[in-house]
Scaffold this active site. Sequence first.
Site, short mmCIF file in Angstrom:
data_model
loop_
_atom_site.label_atom_id
_atom_site.label_comp_id
_atom_site.label_asym_id
_atom_site.label_seq_id
_atom_site.Cartn_x
_atom_site.Cartn_y
_atom_site.Cartn_z
N ASP A 137 -24.97 39.17 -4.94
CA ASP A 137 -25.16 39.03 -3.50
C ASP A 137 -25.59 37.61 -3.24
O ASP A 137 -26.20 36.96 -4.09
CB ASP A 137 -26.22 40.00 -2.98
CG ASP A 137 -27.63 39.47 -3.23
OD1 ASP A 137 -28.22 38.89 -2.28
OD2 ASP A 137 -28.14 39.60 -4.36
N ASP B 190 -32.63 45.72 -1.35
CA ASP B 190 -33.58 44.95 -2.13
C ASP B 190 -34.98 45.49 -1.82
O ASP B 190 -35.22 46.04 -0.74
CB ASP B 190 -33.47 43.47 -1.75
CG ASP B 190 -34.30 42.57 -2.66
OD1 ASP B 190 -34.86 43.08 -3.63
OD2 ASP B 190 -34.37 41.37 -2.37
N SER B 191 -35.90 45.29 -2.73
CA SER B 191 -37.23 45.86 -2.58
C SER B 191 -38.10 45.10 -1.60
O SER B 191 -39.10 45.61 -1.12
CB SER B 191 -37.94 45.87 -3.93
OG SER B 191 -38.17 44.53 -4.35
N GLY B 192 -37.74 43.85 -1.32
CA GLY B 192 -38.62 42.95 -0.60
C GLY B 192 -39.37 42.04 -1.55
O GLY B 192 -40.18 41.20 -1.13
N GLY B 193 -39.08 42.16 -2.84
CA GLY B 193 -39.73 41.31 -3.83
C GLY B 193 -39.48 39.84 -3.60
O GLY B 193 -40.37 39.00 -3.82
N CYS C 56 -5.98 35.13 3.91
CA CYS C 56 -6.83 35.93 4.79
C CYS C 56 -6.33 35.85 6.24
O CYS C 56 -5.51 35.00 6.59
CB CYS C 56 -8.30 35.47 4.70
SG CYS C 56 -8.70 33.97 5.62
N CYS D 108 -4.90 30.43 0.76
CA CYS D 108 -5.58 31.66 1.16
C CYS D 108 -4.70 32.50 2.08
O CYS D 108 -4.03 31.96 2.98
CB CYS D 108 -6.90 31.31 1.86
SG CYS D 108 -7.85 32.74 2.42
N ASP E 55 -40.85 43.94 -7.49
CA ASP E 55 -41.10 43.03 -8.60
C ASP E 55 -41.77 41.77 -8.06
O ASP E 55 -41.87 41.59 -6.85
CB ASP E 55 -39.78 42.66 -9.29
CG ASP E 55 -38.85 41.89 -8.37
OD1 ASP E 55 -38.50 42.43 -7.29
OD2 ASP E 55 -38.49 40.75 -8.68
N GLN F 165 -37.68 39.97 -15.00
CA GLN F 165 -38.25 38.68 -14.65
C GLN F 165 -38.64 37.92 -15.92
O GLN F 165 -38.38 38.38 -17.02
CB GLN F 165 -39.47 38.87 -13.73
CG GLN F 165 -39.13 39.37 -12.32
CD GLN F 165 -38.44 38.30 -11.47
OE1 GLN F 165 -38.28 37.14 -11.88
NE2 GLN F 165 -38.02 38.69 -10.28
N CYS G 251 -6.73 32.32 7.86
CA CYS G 251 -5.80 31.29 7.41
C CYS G 251 -4.36 31.59 7.80
O CYS G 251 -3.54 30.68 7.90
CB CYS G 251 -5.92 31.12 5.89
SG CYS G 251 -7.49 30.34 5.40
N HIS H 156 -13.54 33.98 6.86
CA HIS H 156 -12.83 33.35 5.74
C HIS H 156 -13.72 33.27 4.50
O HIS H 156 -13.27 33.57 3.38
CB HIS H 156 -12.38 31.94 6.13
CG HIS H 156 -11.92 31.14 4.94
ND1 HIS H 156 -10.65 31.24 4.41
CD2 HIS H 156 -12.60 30.26 4.15
CE1 HIS H 156 -10.56 30.45 3.34
NE2 HIS H 156 -11.73 29.84 3.17
#
Length: 372
Positions: free
Chosen positions: A265, A92-95, A305, A303, A146, A188, A308, A334
């Site tokens: 994300d 990420d840009s830090g925006g 995983c 689940c 941005d 934006q 679990c 999990h």
Amino acid sequence: MSVFKVIARCEETGARAGELYTPHGVVETPAFMPVGTRAAVKTMSPHELEFLGVQMVLGNTYHLYLRPGVDVVERAGGLHRFMGWRGGVLTDSGGFQVFSLAPFRRVTDEGVEFQSHLDGSRHFLTPEAVVSIQERIGSDVAICLDECVPYPATYDVSRKAVDRTIDWAVRSKAAHVKRDQLLFAVVQGSLFEEQRRRCAEELLAMDFPGYAIGGLSVGEPHEDMYGVLDLLNGILPQDKPRYLMGVGLPENILAAISLGVDMFDCVLPTRNGRHGSVFTSKGRINANASYFACDFSPLDADCDCYVCRHFTRAYIRHLLKAGEVLGVRLCTWHNLHFFADLVRKARRAIIDGRFMEFKRRFEDELKEELSS
């Protein structure tokens, strides 16, 4: 060769399954990227993330610039070698920090002046500097600087942020020289249709390899977020990847997939895991709850995983109450599996032509649990 290929589409919605080609492998989309802000996904090793099927993680330019510093990462051979991760990395840009650290920064047309939250030192980042940092640390996907505005935002405040975001995208693209790194611009415009449309169309004219959608999941109602995504689904190019920044809840992710989004994300799987809040096929549960003290069933009966299959609610509750870090790790493990598995199943459903059936079943189970 195109950096992104759509291999299947849902006939009823905008959902698509694709492949994003990066220097560190192919990322199958829809994809969920765990957040590794400081070059680490909290409590998880790179090997464990690979085991979960994670193909790309997110790092943050702002935080890595402050600590350990660009020189350190560069001398280590780049971000992948520094953190021991073989998959893709998006930075990420830090925006968003421009937005979230409002008391510590000043935004001008030239860039952002901010005070470090670590030691109070002052720094000035321009769009060109942000691109250079991301090139030097060697991420696979970089994001233009941005300006994100809070919700609610006035028309004029949002318009000025859109103007800056477009101008910064022009400057970022001109500064970007690392040919094997993909540079995404950010759309934006808050909840203003005309501003979102203008921002998207001006960025499309610059022909970026991918587009991020910012300024959502900042407090607006979910239906308003979906309205923006529906609008952009009809504007953004069909042959380029779309990344929805910072979203979110499982139901938000499935809705966004149906509106043409490819990449996600969010900090929720790791943040919630640290507090014993666990995502399941029936909704969220609190693993700290006293009624789990003698519950020897898994966190989620549906689940498969590692957590679990091997541990019970009673044991995990015991770990959390005893302050054992393993409890936090198991909840996080999990949760990350749940998110990675959700988009993996959504992708399979798109390819098999049953995405709407998959989405409806997930939503029905969630509603049934909420009403019980």
